[in-house]
Design a protein around this motif. Structure first.
Motif, PDB file in Angstrom:
ATOM      1  N   ALA A  86       0.825  -1.210   0.000  1.00  0.00           N
ATOM      2  CA  ALA A  86       0.000   0.000   0.000  1.00  0.00           C
ATOM      3  C   ALA A  86       0.862   1.263   0.000  1.00  0.00           C
ATOM      4  O   ALA A  86       1.835   1.374   0.754  1.00  0.00           O
ATOM      5  N   THR A  87       0.500   2.208  -0.841  1.00  0.00           N
ATOM      6  CA  THR A  87       1.205   3.500  -0.906  1.00  0.00           C
ATOM      7  C   THR A  87       1.120   4.221   0.431  1.00  0.00           C
ATOM      8  O   THR A  87       2.083   4.867   0.856  1.00  0.00           O
ATOM      9  N   GLU A  88      -0.032   4.109   1.086  1.00  0.00           N
ATOM     10  CA  GLU A  88      -0.226   4.770   2.390  1.00  0.00           C
ATOM     11  C   GLU A  88       0.765   4.261   3.425  1.00  0.00           C
ATOM     12  O   GLU A  88       1.253   5.027   4.252  1.00  0.00           O
ATOM     13  N   LYS A  91       4.170   5.738   2.654  1.00  0.00           N
ATOM     14  CA  LYS A  91       4.202   7.152   3.071  1.00  0.00           C
ATOM     15  C   LYS A  91       4.360   7.267   4.586  1.00  0.00           C
ATOM     16  O   LYS A  91       5.126   8.087   5.087  1.00  0.00           O
ATOM     17  N   LEU A  92       3.604   6.451   5.302  1.00  0.00           N
ATOM     18  CA  LEU A  92       3.651   6.468   6.762  1.00  0.00           C
ATOM     19  C   LEU A  92       5.047   6.119   7.264  1.00  0.00           C
ATOM     20  O   LEU A  92       5.591   6.785   8.144  1.00  0.00           O
ATOM     21  N   GLN A  95       7.381   9.015   6.763  1.00  0.00           N
ATOM     22  CA  GLN A  95       7.130  10.087   7.745  1.00  0.00           C
ATOM     23  C   GLN A  95       7.703   9.731   9.109  1.00  0.00           C
ATOM     24  O   GLN A  95       8.243  10.586   9.806  1.00  0.00           O
ATOM     25  N   ASP A 152       2.134  -5.172   5.134  1.00  0.00           N
ATOM     26  CA  ASP A 152       1.381  -3.963   5.509  1.00  0.00           C
ATOM     27  C   ASP A 152       0.660  -4.165   6.839  1.00  0.00           C
ATOM     28  O   ASP A 152       0.732  -3.318   7.738  1.00  0.00           O
ATOM     29  N   GLU A 196      -0.833   9.104  14.405  1.00  0.00           N
ATOM     30  CA  GLU A 196      -0.421   8.002  13.530  1.00  0.00           C
ATOM     31  C   GLU A 196      -1.077   6.683  13.941  1.00  0.00           C
ATOM     32  O   GLU A 196      -1.402   5.850  13.085  1.00  0.00           O
ATOM     33  N   ARG A 199      -4.469   6.787  12.512  1.00  0.00           N
ATOM     34  CA  ARG A 199      -4.373   6.600  11.060  1.00  0.00           C
ATOM     35  C   ARG A 199      -4.174   5.126  10.708  1.00  0.00           C
ATOM     36  O   ARG A 199      -4.821   4.590   9.798  1.00  0.00           O
ATOM     37  N   LEU A 203      -6.567   2.431   8.650  1.00  0.00           N
ATOM     38  CA  LEU A 203      -6.109   1.642   7.494  1.00  0.00           C
ATOM     39  C   LEU A 203      -6.340   0.150   7.715  1.00  0.00           C
ATOM     40  O   LEU A 203      -6.716  -0.576   6.804  1.00  0.00           O
TER      41      LEU A 203
END
Length: 207
Positions: A86-88, A91-92, A95, A152, A196, A199, A203
């Motif tokens: 997953a792109t998310e 990204k996480l 970060q 993931d 986070e 978030r 997800l």
């Protein structure tokens, strides 16, 4: 007359020298104070008592505990680019690394300025496995072997646990610490990592 004149001149010179010494001492103290105890090594002895008064044992424990904690989070995040689907999640992970790498450097700098030892790479990490949300060696091995959607899910579940440990450590620092900058970092950790966690829970709920 000549003797009296010589005596007066000597007194004036002595008084002038004394005032210069006093002025020099005063300016030295003012300078070290103006740098909040972060002056050069020449003023370290005069600034040390003030620096020691601004932090306590809880601040030291927080820094020494958070460094290996952050190192493991960065190690976990480093796995994401090549394993996450997953792109998310990618990204996480990015970060997390961007936030925690600089904090490791800052925490290490504080410990050094306090005359404390910075935790060695690897050595202290193992002693903390299983505490404060830290992953065990077996859990880390399992994450390294996962890929795609399985990675993931495992990454987010482990990172939630990891973040919860960091938030608890930061809350302890807020309650017991004294150093203003360490308190600010604890605040930032609580805010960012709580967000986070929410978030990642979101997800995981979508998958």
């Amino acid at each position: 007359m000549k003797k009296n004149l010589i005596r007066r001149t000597a007194l004036v010179v002595t008084a002038g020298a004394a005032s210069l010494v006093l002025a020099a001492c005063g300016s030295s103290g003012d300078t070290s104070g103006g740098h909040d105890g972060h002056g050069s090594s020449s003023s370290a002895s005069s600034s040390a008592p003030a620096s020691q008064g601004r932090h306590n044992a809880a601040d030291v424990a927080f820094a020494k505990g958070m460094i290996p904690h952050h190192r493991q989070a960065v190690e976990m995040a480093d796995l994401a680019p090549g394993r996450a689907e997953a792109t998310e999640v990618k990204k996480l992970a990015d970060q997390i690394k961007m936030a925690q790498d600089p904090e490791i450097k800052t925490l290490s700098g504080w410990l050094t300025s306090w005359g404390e030892q910075v935790p060695a790479e690897g050595a202290m990490d193992h002693s903390m496995h299983g505490t404060g949300g830290m992953m065990t060696p077996e859990e880390m091995d399992s994450l390294k072997q996962a890929s795609g959607k399985a990675f993931d899910t495992a990454f987010m579940e482990m990172m939630i646990q990891h973040h919860e440990g960091a938030v608890a450590m930061a809350q302890t620092e807020k309650a017991d610490g004294a150093f203003p900058d360490t308190q600010k970092m604890a605040d930032a950790i609580i805010t960012s990592q709580t967000a986070e966690i929410a978030r990642m829970n979101g997800l995981l709920g979508k998958s």
